[in-house]
Design a protein around this motif. Structure first.
Motif: not given
Lengths: 140, 597
Positions: B85, B89, B205, B207, B225, B251, B303
């Motif tokens: 992740m 990011e 960031a 989610l 994201f 995103y 996130y």
């Protein structure tokens, strides 16, 4: 023979005729005239003592090996019987066994003779008895 | 044999066979050894306990190891996802940087180039694409649409909603996979909208919660994201400023299963992962173990979302725990315990066998002893009976012969007198035989005390007693011996009397010498008589054996036999030393130590 005024009866308890004859011969030889009575075994001897056939004073000459009741058994009975317990007993036997000698004296015999050397020994024995009667005070 | 008799003579009449104390003790030990004792059970028990302990411990160890492994794997899985992740990011922030460097603007070509440079398929497996979302108020919307339609004629925002702002997806690369998402307005749906607002307000960031991507034909869970960007590349510090300057967001849409495949495919997992967000399932592995051994639930902040990881071990762990090591330890231990027990049983059995053997031997011995006792008693009885019953008739015969001699000496002829004499002599001989036989039988039935004697005095006494003819002499050394007097006396008497009796001349010299040799008194009785030829030495020692006719030398033939038996009974022996020439030496060996008890 006098034992302090009394004739002492010699009571022979013996199953062997020849031994009995030898005793008789010795008595004759020594000119000893004391009455001689004989029983063939211990049982008969006890009977004769109890029914008065053998009168006091007496001396018993006892063989050990006899049928029915042997000498040691006879001695046991004799010493148990109050009337007879004080009897003077000499053993005259062929047995040289230590145990027989020990047992005999345990029953308070006056002497123990072995009749191996017959004849001479019998004479000695009879002479001893003669002297014994002359000297010893016996219970009456 | 003699010894046995002796023991019997002196054995306690109540006990058949008196065992010595140490034998009793030994037997007691054997009896003890014939059973398994608490000590044995304790040893076996302890060893069993040890085995079970080792088994249990090794099981625990294995379990612990596996547990650690599971923990590691679970940890690893979570870490991997977090790492991924973070990577995505970065890619998104990369996009933001691109836009920032462009004063908050980005053209389709620029975005497309950036996306290509990322090599999404390779570098970011699991990501579905990477795109740009623009923010517009109703007032700004027409201008935005116009700008977009320059490069994308026919661009539409959908679906319709009643929110007062718009968050349409402007670009998404690679487009052929994600074309359905182009023009999608984030504001239409709560999850997408909430997350993008939060990204805007925090400047971080964020989610979304679980959603279903419009471009996912399989309609499986996924999420978006977002990373926000602001006008002219600003990074406002306050929420108000952020709301004021918000321009849009880069995103990335994720289909959860793809992400997991991409993230964890290379990694052969032994854990089944179940991920949920606010009790909405995001992802689940196929569970291979219906009853997982280990479970772990971890909530990981992701996130702005709380992802709940529910990790379970699967079958490979069970297999790992089913490791045979503890079982081998258990089996090995049990085998050893069994062997130990077996050994104890074997030992005790051996002891029992030994005991029964010993008991059997003892009982055999007892039977033998009893038989011996009986034969001993029989013999005694025999000798007693014999002494009386055989002597009586003999005595009678002797007496009768004596009376015949006395009463008939005048009548019988000389020849008959001679016969009578012979008869008397033979009876006497028989008497001697009988006496000696009995004496022989009695040897060994008695135990004699040892007394101090003087050899010279003893020999002189015997010699005197024997009434030897005046021409005989006897010399002996002046030594003191501690010896069983009775048998020794008997032996010496016989030896000296033999020397005199068997002498062929009217005069003789008997010399007794003494020395000590190897634990024995060695006494030699030497005469100067006729001697005994070596061939006859053995015969001379036998019972009832004479070397001359009895009518020449009167004797039972029992003398030397008795001497020998006495000496042997005392633990010694006699040896005849003569070459058949002049003189006979009889060597008597007599143990110094008292060997007979």
């Amino acid at each position: 023979m006098q034992s302090h005024g009394e004739e002492v009866t010699l009571f022979l308890v013996e199953d062997d005729d020849i031994d009995a004859m030898a005793i008789e011969r010795s008595l004759r030889k020594q000119k000893i005239a004391n009455p001689l009575l004989r029983a063939y075994d211990g049982a008969q001897a006890l009977e004769m003592l109890r029914d008065g056939t053998v009168a006091k004073p007496y001396t018993i000459l006892l063989d050990i090996q006899m049928p029915r009741m042997n000498g040691l058994e006879f001695l046991t009975e004799l010493r148990k019987d109050e009337a007879l317990a004080d009897s003077v007993v000499f053993i005259l036997t062929t047995s040289e066994a230590e145990q027989d000698i020990v047992q005999s004296y345990y029953h308070h015999v006056a002497g123990y003779f072995v009749k191996n050397e017959a004849g001479a020994n019998f004479c000695n024995c009879i002479c001893m008895l003669d002297s014994y009667w002359k000297i010893v005070h016996a219970p009456v | 044999m003699n010894k046995a008799w002796q023991n019997l003579e002196h054995a306690d009449s109540n006990t058949v066979f008196q065992e010595p104390f140490d034998a009793v003790e030994q037997r007691e030990k054997l009896v003890q050894g014939g059973h398994l004792h608490w000590v044995h059970y304790l040893v076996v028990g302890l060893s069993l306990l040890l085995t079970l302990g080792a088994w249990h411990y090794s099981k625990q160890q294995v379990l612990q190891k596996v547990q650690q492994q599971f923990d590691r794997e679970a940890e690893q899985t979570i870490e991997l996802i977090k790492e991924r992740m973070a990577l995505y990011e970065n890619a998104l922030w990369g996009g933001v940087s691109l836009i920032d460097s462009n004063q908050g603007e980005v053209s389709y070509q620029q975005w497309s180039a950036y996306a290509k440079s990322l090599h999404i398929e390779k570098t970011y497996p699991g990501i579905n694409g990477i795109g740009v979302i623009s923010y517009a108020t109703p007032r700004q919307l027409p201008a935005l649409l116009q700008t977009i339609r320059q490069s994308r004629p026919g661009y539409q925002i959908f679906p319709e909603h009643n929110k007062n702002e718009f968050w349409p997806i402007v670009y998404i690369e690679p487009e052929q996979l994600n074309h359905k998402a182009v023009g999608l307005d984030m504001a239409f749906e709560r999850n997408r909208y909430a997350a993008v607002i939060k990204a805007r307000d925090t400047g971080t960031a964020q989610l979304t919660g679980p959603i279903t991507l419009v471009q996912d034909a399989k309609q499986t869970p996924g999420f978006l994201f977002y990373t926000p960007f602001y006008q002219q590349g600003k990074k406002p510090e306050t929420v108000e400023a952020r709301r004021q300057y918000i321009k849009g967001a880069t995103y990335a849409p994720f289909i959860m299963r793809k992400l997991m495949q991409g993230t964890l495919a290379a990694h052969k997992r032994h854990v089944a992962v179940h991920i949920s967000d606010n009790s909405h399932e995001l992802y689940h592995d196929k569970q291979t173990d219906p009853k997982p051994m280990f479970k772990k639930q971890v909530t990981v902040p992701m996130y702005g979302r709380q992802w709940r990881f529910d990790i379970r071990s699967n079958l490979s762990f069970r297999q790992a725990v089913d490791s045979q090591q503890p079982n081998f330890i258990l089996a090995g231990g049990l085998i050893i315990d069994g062997l130990l027990l077996g050994l104890f049983i074997l030992l005790s059995r051996a002891n029992r066998t030994a005991l029964s053997y010993a008991d059997k031997m003892t009982s055999d011995l007892e039977i033998k002893t009893r038989n011996l006792e009986k034969s001993n008693r029989d013999l005694e009885e025999f000798s007693y009976v014999a002494s009386h019953d055989l002597k009586s008739p003999l005595n009678a015969i002797k007496q009768l012969v004596g009376w015949l001699e006395e009463d008939c000496s005048e009548f019988i002829p000389d020849s008959s007198r001679g016969h009578l004499k012979l008869l008397k002599q033979r009876s006497e001989r028989m008497m001697t035989l009988l006496n000696d036989l009995l004496a022989y039988a009695r040897i060994g039935s008695l135990v004699y005390e040892r007394e101090e004697i003087n050899l010279r005095e003893l020999s002189a006494d015997i010699f005197t007693f024997l009434d030897a003819p005046g021409e005989f002499s006897c010399t002996a050394p002046d030594v003191k011996l501690k010896i069983a007097r009775t048998p020794f006396d008997f032996v010496m008497r016989n030896l000296i009397s033999n020397a005199i009796k068997h002498h062929d001349k009217g005069r003789g010299k008997i010399t007794i010498t003494y020395r000590q040799k190897m634990g024995f008194h060695q006494i030699r009785v030497q005469d100067d008589g006729p001697g005994i030829p070596p061939a006859l030495h053995k015969k001379a020692m036998e019972m009832f054996q004479t070397l001359k006719p009895r009518d020449q030398v009167e004797g039972s033939g029992m003398g030397l036999a008795m001497v020998n038996k006495f000496a042997e009974h005392q633990g010694g022996s006699i040896i005849i030393d003569s070459d058949g020439g002049r003189g006979t030496g009889i060597i008597l060996l007599w143990p110094i130590e008292n060997t007979t008890t």
